[in-house]
Scaffold this motif. Sequence first.
Motif, PDB file in Angstrom:
ATOM      1  N   ALA A   1      -2.095  12.404  -1.549  1.00 54.36           N
ATOM      2  CA  ALA A   1      -3.400  11.872  -1.752  1.00 54.36           C
ATOM      3  C   ALA A   1      -3.935  10.908  -0.664  1.00 54.36           C
ATOM      4  CB  ALA A   1      -3.727  11.538  -3.021  1.00 54.36           C
ATOM      5  N   ILE A   2      -2.904  10.028  -0.581  1.00 54.82           N
ATOM      6  CA  ILE A   2      -3.329   9.012   0.220  1.00 54.82           C
ATOM      7  C   ILE A   2      -3.191   9.042   1.838  1.00 54.82           C
ATOM      8  CG2 ILE A   2      -0.916   7.966   0.687  1.00 54.82           C
ATOM      9  CD1 ILE A   2      -3.724   5.728  -0.374  1.00 54.82           C
ATOM     10  N   ARG A   3      -2.524  10.213   2.115  1.00 57.13           N
ATOM     11  CA  ARG A   3      -2.422  10.946   3.431  1.00 57.13           C
ATOM     12  C   ARG A   3      -3.711  11.607   3.841  1.00 57.13           C
ATOM     13  NH1 ARG A   3       3.757  11.881   4.608  1.00 57.13           N
ATOM     14  NH2 ARG A   3       4.214   9.502   4.487  1.00 57.13           N
ATOM     15  N   SER A   4      -4.724  11.605   3.034  1.00 60.15           N
ATOM     16  CA  SER A   4      -5.829  12.885   3.314  1.00 60.15           C
ATOM     17  C   SER A   4      -6.745  11.806   4.220  1.00 60.15           C
ATOM     18  CB  SER A   4      -6.481  13.215   2.040  1.00 60.15           C
ATOM     19  OG  SER A   4      -7.181  11.875   1.533  1.00 60.15           O
ATOM     20  N   GLU A   5      -7.790  12.620   5.068  1.00 58.94           N
ATOM     21  CA  GLU A   5      -8.457  11.901   5.997  1.00 58.94           C
ATOM     22  C   GLU A   5      -8.984  10.399   5.643  1.00 58.94           C
ATOM     23  OE1 GLU A   5     -10.488  14.659   8.425  1.00 58.94           O
ATOM     24  OE2 GLU A   5      -8.482  13.920   8.797  1.00 58.94           O
ATOM     25  N   ALA A   6      -9.761  10.373   4.621  1.00 61.23           N
ATOM     26  CA  ALA A   6     -10.411   9.027   4.363  1.00 61.23           C
ATOM     27  C   ALA A   6      -9.570   8.648   2.944  1.00 61.23           C
ATOM     28  CB  ALA A   6     -11.603   9.237   3.985  1.00 61.23           C
ATOM     29  N   PHE A   7      -8.711   7.792   3.218  1.00 58.63           N
ATOM     30  CA  PHE A   7      -7.650   7.192   2.147  1.00 58.63           C
ATOM     31  C   PHE A   7      -8.241   6.567   0.956  1.00 58.63           C
ATOM     32  CE2 PHE A   7      -7.107   2.793   2.535  1.00 58.63           C
ATOM     33  CZ  PHE A   7      -7.821   2.583   3.775  1.00 58.63           C
ATOM     34  N   PHE A   8      -9.550   5.920   1.477  1.00 59.76           N
ATOM     35  CA  PHE A   8     -10.344   5.211   0.043  1.00 59.76           C
ATOM     36  C   PHE A   8     -10.741   6.220  -0.822  1.00 59.76           C
ATOM     37  CE2 PHE A   8     -14.206   5.912   1.910  1.00 59.76           C
ATOM     38  CZ  PHE A   8     -13.804   5.878   3.266  1.00 59.76           C
ATOM     39  N   ILE A   9     -11.058   7.316  -0.638  1.00 58.18           N
ATOM     40  CA  ILE A   9     -11.514   8.418  -1.503  1.00 58.18           C
ATOM     41  C   ILE A   9     -10.310   8.736  -2.788  1.00 58.18           C
ATOM     42  CG2 ILE A   9     -12.419  10.723  -1.899  1.00 58.18           C
ATOM     43  CD1 ILE A   9     -14.278   8.779  -0.511  1.00 58.18           C
ATOM     44  N   PRO A  10      -9.244   9.163  -2.266  1.00 54.35           N
ATOM     45  CA  PRO A  10      -8.337   9.296  -3.579  1.00 54.35           C
ATOM     46  C   PRO A  10      -7.872   7.962  -4.522  1.00 54.35           C
ATOM     47  CG  PRO A  10      -7.145   9.506  -1.492  1.00 54.35           C
ATOM     48  CD  PRO A  10      -8.801   9.468  -1.078  1.00 54.35           C
ATOM     49  N   LEU A  11      -8.079   6.592  -3.853  1.00 52.88           N
ATOM     50  CA  LEU A  11      -8.160   5.501  -4.297  1.00 52.88           C
ATOM     51  C   LEU A  11      -8.841   5.262  -5.382  1.00 52.88           C
ATOM     52  CD1 LEU A  11      -6.926   2.811  -1.681  1.00 52.88           C
ATOM     53  CD2 LEU A  11      -5.504   4.343  -3.081  1.00 52.88           C
ATOM     54  N   TYR A  12     -10.261   5.933  -5.144  1.00 52.39           N
ATOM     55  CA  TYR A  12     -11.405   5.751  -6.119  1.00 52.39           C
ATOM     56  C   TYR A  12     -11.033   6.569  -7.542  1.00 52.39           C
ATOM     57  CZ  TYR A  12     -16.069   5.614  -8.322  1.00 52.39           C
ATOM     58  OH  TYR A  12     -17.158   5.629  -9.102  1.00 52.39           O
ATOM     59  N   GLU A  13     -10.659   7.966  -7.043  1.00 51.35           N
ATOM     60  CA  GLU A  13     -10.056   8.655  -8.340  1.00 51.35           C
ATOM     61  C   GLU A  13      -8.989   8.038  -9.173  1.00 51.35           C
ATOM     62  OE1 GLU A  13     -11.762  11.318  -9.260  1.00 51.35           O
ATOM     63  OE2 GLU A  13     -13.055  10.997  -7.495  1.00 51.35           O
ATOM     64  N   LEU A  14      -8.140   7.419  -8.254  1.00 52.26           N
ATOM     65  CA  LEU A  14      -6.878   6.721  -9.107  1.00 52.26           C
ATOM     66  C   LEU A  14      -7.603   5.355  -9.824  1.00 52.26           C
ATOM     67  CD1 LEU A  14      -4.164   6.873  -6.223  1.00 52.26           C
ATOM     68  CD2 LEU A  14      -4.249   8.191  -8.472  1.00 52.26           C
ATOM     69  N   PHE A  15      -8.320   4.842  -9.456  1.00 48.41           N
ATOM     70  CA  PHE A  15      -9.160   3.439  -9.946  1.00 48.41           C
ATOM     71  C   PHE A  15      -9.864   3.843 -11.451  1.00 48.41           C
ATOM     72  CE2 PHE A  15     -13.546   1.888  -9.892  1.00 48.41           C
ATOM     73  CZ  PHE A  15     -13.459   0.659 -10.867  1.00 48.41           C
ATOM     74  N   LEU A  16     -10.286   5.250 -11.339  1.00 43.18           N
ATOM     75  CA  LEU A  16     -10.957   5.405 -12.530  1.00 43.18           C
ATOM     76  C   LEU A  16      -9.971   5.983 -13.707  1.00 43.18           C
ATOM     77  CD1 LEU A  16     -13.847   7.934 -11.188  1.00 43.18           C
ATOM     78  CD2 LEU A  16     -13.898   5.560 -11.872  1.00 43.18           C
ATOM     79  N   THR A  17      -8.605   6.258 -13.504  1.00 43.33           N
ATOM     80  CA  THR A  17      -7.613   6.636 -13.901  1.00 43.33           C
ATOM     81  C   THR A  17      -6.728   5.464 -14.538  1.00 43.33           C
ATOM     82  OG1 THR A  17      -7.378   8.763 -12.677  1.00 43.33           O
ATOM     83  CG2 THR A  17      -5.721   8.150 -14.406  1.00 43.33           C
ATOM     84  N   TYR A  18      -6.423   4.726 -13.534  1.00 40.21           N
ATOM     85  CA  TYR A  18      -5.397   3.627 -13.742  1.00 40.21           C
ATOM     86  C   TYR A  18      -6.327   2.067 -13.926  1.00 40.21           C
ATOM     87  CZ  TYR A  18      -1.979   7.203 -12.672  1.00 40.21           C
ATOM     88  OH  TYR A  18      -1.339   7.955 -12.808  1.00 40.21           O
ATOM     89  N   GLY A  19      -7.443   1.976 -13.509  1.00 36.08           N
ATOM     90  CA  GLY A  19      -8.002   0.586 -13.724  1.00 36.08           C
ATOM     91  C   GLY A  19      -8.080  -0.313 -12.489  1.00 36.08           C
ATOM     92  N   GLY A  20      -8.656  -1.570 -12.905  1.00 36.41           N
ATOM     93  CA  GLY A  20      -8.932  -2.426 -11.889  1.00 36.41           C
ATOM     94  C   GLY A  20      -7.612  -2.829 -11.228  1.00 36.41           C
ATOM     95  N   ILE A  21      -6.493  -2.718 -11.521  1.00 40.24           N
ATOM     96  CA  ILE A  21      -5.237  -3.138 -10.583  1.00 40.24           C
ATOM     97  C   ILE A  21      -4.162  -2.126 -10.901  1.00 40.24           C
ATOM     98  CG2 ILE A  21      -4.732  -4.861 -12.304  1.00 40.24           C
ATOM     99  CD1 ILE A  21      -3.194  -6.336  -9.724  1.00 40.24           C
ATOM    100  N   PHE A  22      -3.607  -1.269 -10.108  1.00 37.21           N
ATOM    101  CA  PHE A  22      -2.391  -0.452 -10.067  1.00 37.21           C
ATOM    102  C   PHE A  22      -1.707  -0.300  -8.910  1.00 37.21           C
ATOM    103  CE2 PHE A  22      -5.933   2.185  -8.513  1.00 37.21           C
ATOM    104  CZ  PHE A  22      -5.369   2.786  -7.317  1.00 37.21           C
ATOM    105  N   ARG A  23      -0.300   0.010  -9.190  1.00 35.87           N
ATOM    106  CA  ARG A  23       0.524   0.012  -7.958  1.00 35.87           C
ATOM    107  C   ARG A  23       0.646   1.414  -7.571  1.00 35.87           C
ATOM    108  NH1 ARG A  23       4.468  -3.327  -6.581  1.00 35.87           N
ATOM    109  NH2 ARG A  23       4.317  -4.605  -8.403  1.00 35.87           N
ATOM    110  N   LEU A  24       0.627   1.634  -6.286  1.00 35.74           N
ATOM    111  CA  LEU A  24       0.840   2.727  -5.520  1.00 35.74           C
ATOM    112  C   LEU A  24       2.107   2.752  -4.951  1.00 35.74           C
ATOM    113  CD1 LEU A  24      -0.753   5.248  -5.106  1.00 35.74           C
ATOM    114  CD2 LEU A  24      -1.790   4.368  -3.203  1.00 35.74           C
TER     115      LEU A  24
END
Length: 519
Positions: A46-69
Motif C-alpha cells: 500500500a505504501i508504495r502506491s502513488e500517493a502514499f498518504f492515502i493508504p496511511l489515512y485508511e490505516l489511521f481509521l483502523t489503527y488510531g492516532g499513532i501506529f507503527r508501520l
Amino acid sequence: PGFGSLLVSGLTNLGLPTEFIESLSQLINPGEGYPKIPEAKGAISAIRSEAFFIPLYELFLTYGGIFRLTFGPKSFLIVSDPIIAKRILKDNAKAYSKGILAEILEFVMGTGLIPADGEIWRVRRRVIVPALHQKYVAAMIGLFAQATDRLCKKLDDAAYNGEDVEMESLFSRLTLDIIGKAVFNYDFDSLTTDNGIVEAVYTVLREAEDRSVSPIPTWEIPIWKDISPRQKKVNGSLKLINTTLDDLIAICKRMVDEEEVEFNEEYMNETDPSILHFLLASGDNVSSKQLRDDLMTMLIAGHETTAAVLTWTFYLLSKEPSVVSKLQNEVDAVLGDRFPTIEDMKKLKYTTRVINESLRLYPQPPVLIRRSLEDDVLDKYPIKRGEDFFISVWNLHRSPKHWEDADKFNPERWPLDGPNPNETNQNFSYLPFGGGPRKCVGDMFASFEAIVAVAMLVRRFNFQMALGAPPVKMTTGATIHTTEGLNMTVTRRMKPPIVPTLETQNLENMESSETVPKA
Ligand code: HEM
C-alpha cells in the motif's frame, strides 16, 4: 494491577531510566507493563502506491492516532492525533530532529533552515526570521500582483485563441518568478522563457522529490553516483545554481557596501527589497556556503508549496461554482479594477477562507518528518530515541473526529468574522504551516501570495476543467502534484458593472496615489 506494573511505577518514581525499567519489566513478566503501539500489518504494498498518504489515512481509521508501520528492517511511527502532534512539534520540540528529511535534502539544501538542527538551526532562524518583517511582506504584494498580471496576459492569449491551459505548470512558473525576486532579487522570467537556470532548478527539485519517495538510495552507490547520466545532470544543475547564487551574493554585497542607509529592524532597500539584501545589510556574518544553503532552502520552500496550493485551490473551485460566484463578488467589490494592496488582505475575507480551506484539504507537504533524539512518552506509549516519525497533516486535516463533512470543500466552515484559523486556535487539528519553533517562516508571505493570485485570476477569468481532460489524480513528492496536470479552459469574464461599497470607495480615495492602475 499486576506485580510488573507495580514494580514499573515504583522504579519510575525512583527516577530510574525508562530503558532499564522496561527491560526489567519484560524479563519478569513479558508483555505486561507498558502498552504496545499498534502495528499496521500488510501495508508494504500500500505504501508504495502513488500517493502514499492515502493508504496511511485508511490505516489511521483502523489503527488510531499513532501506529507503527514496518518495512523490512525499517519502521516508522505514523502520527494522526493532534495532541501527539503538538507534543512532538511544540511542547517537547527539543527532543526531535528532522531525521531522514535532513539526510534526503542534504545534497541540495546542505544545512539550510529546513533540514538544519541544533545550534546551526537556532542561529540561522534568529537571523532569517527578521528579514520577513511586515514592511517587507507589504512590499511583496506589488511583486505578487505584477507577476500574476503577467500570467493573466498569458491566459488572455489562451482565452482569445480558444486553447486549453495546463495550470499546474503555470502556477509553478508564477511562484518561481516570485520567489526568485523575493529571496535573492533574481528574475527567472520562467513565465515567459525557458532558460538553462529554470531547467536546472526543476532538475534539482525533481531529484529532491524522487529521493524522498525512493525506497533505495541509488544516489549513494559509489561509482554509480559519478557515472549515472541522471546524477551527472543533477550535479551539473547544482553547479549552475550555485554559481548563479554566488554571483548574486557578490552583486548584492557590492550594493550593500555602497549604501549609506543605517540598518534597522524594518530595513528595506527599495530597489532590491530581497531577503538576501536584508541579510547582508544586517551584517550577517556567515560562510557563503551556509548563506547559499539558506537561499536555496527558501527558494524550494517557497516555490512548489505555493504552486501546489494554487493548483488544488483551482481544482476545488472548478467543482464549486457557488464558491466562485461569492469569491468574484468579493473581489469585484474590494478591488474593482486595481492591483491589490496590503490593506486589501484584511478585506478579502472570503478569499482568505477559500485558501484556508484549500490548505486543509490539500496540506503542503502532506506529512511532516521527525526523529526522536531522546526517549519520550506519547499518549500512553514509551518512545525510544532514534524512532522515525511521519506526522500526517493530511490525516489531521481530514480526521472524522474533528471535522464535520471532513472531505467537503466548504470555506463557510470558517466564519468570516472569526479568527484566521491556525494551529494554535485549532489545537493542532489544523496546521497548514506546521507549529512550534519550526513553524514556517513564510506563512504570511505565502498566504498573501495565494490571495493576490486567486483574487486577480478569478476577477478576470472563469475557469473550467477542459473537456476530455484526464481525471485529476494525486501523486506526491514533497508536495501533492497532479498525475497529469490541471487542464483547464479559461474564458474572459463578462464583468457586471462595479458598484463599490462605501468602504472600498473610502479606501480607494485614501490609497489612490499608491495603487498601480491595472493594465
Ligand atoms: C517550514 C508550509 C511557503 C519558508 C514550513 C513548514 C510547513 C510549511 C508545514 C514546517 C515544516 C516542518 O515542521 O517540518 C508552507 C506552505 C507554504 C510555505 C504550505 C505555502 C503556501 C513558504 C515560503 C517560504 C517558506 C514562501 C519562504 C519565504 C520556510 C522555511 C521553513 C518552512 C525556511 C523552515 C523553518 C524552520 O525549520 O525553522 N513551511 N510553507 N515557506 N517554510 Fe514554509
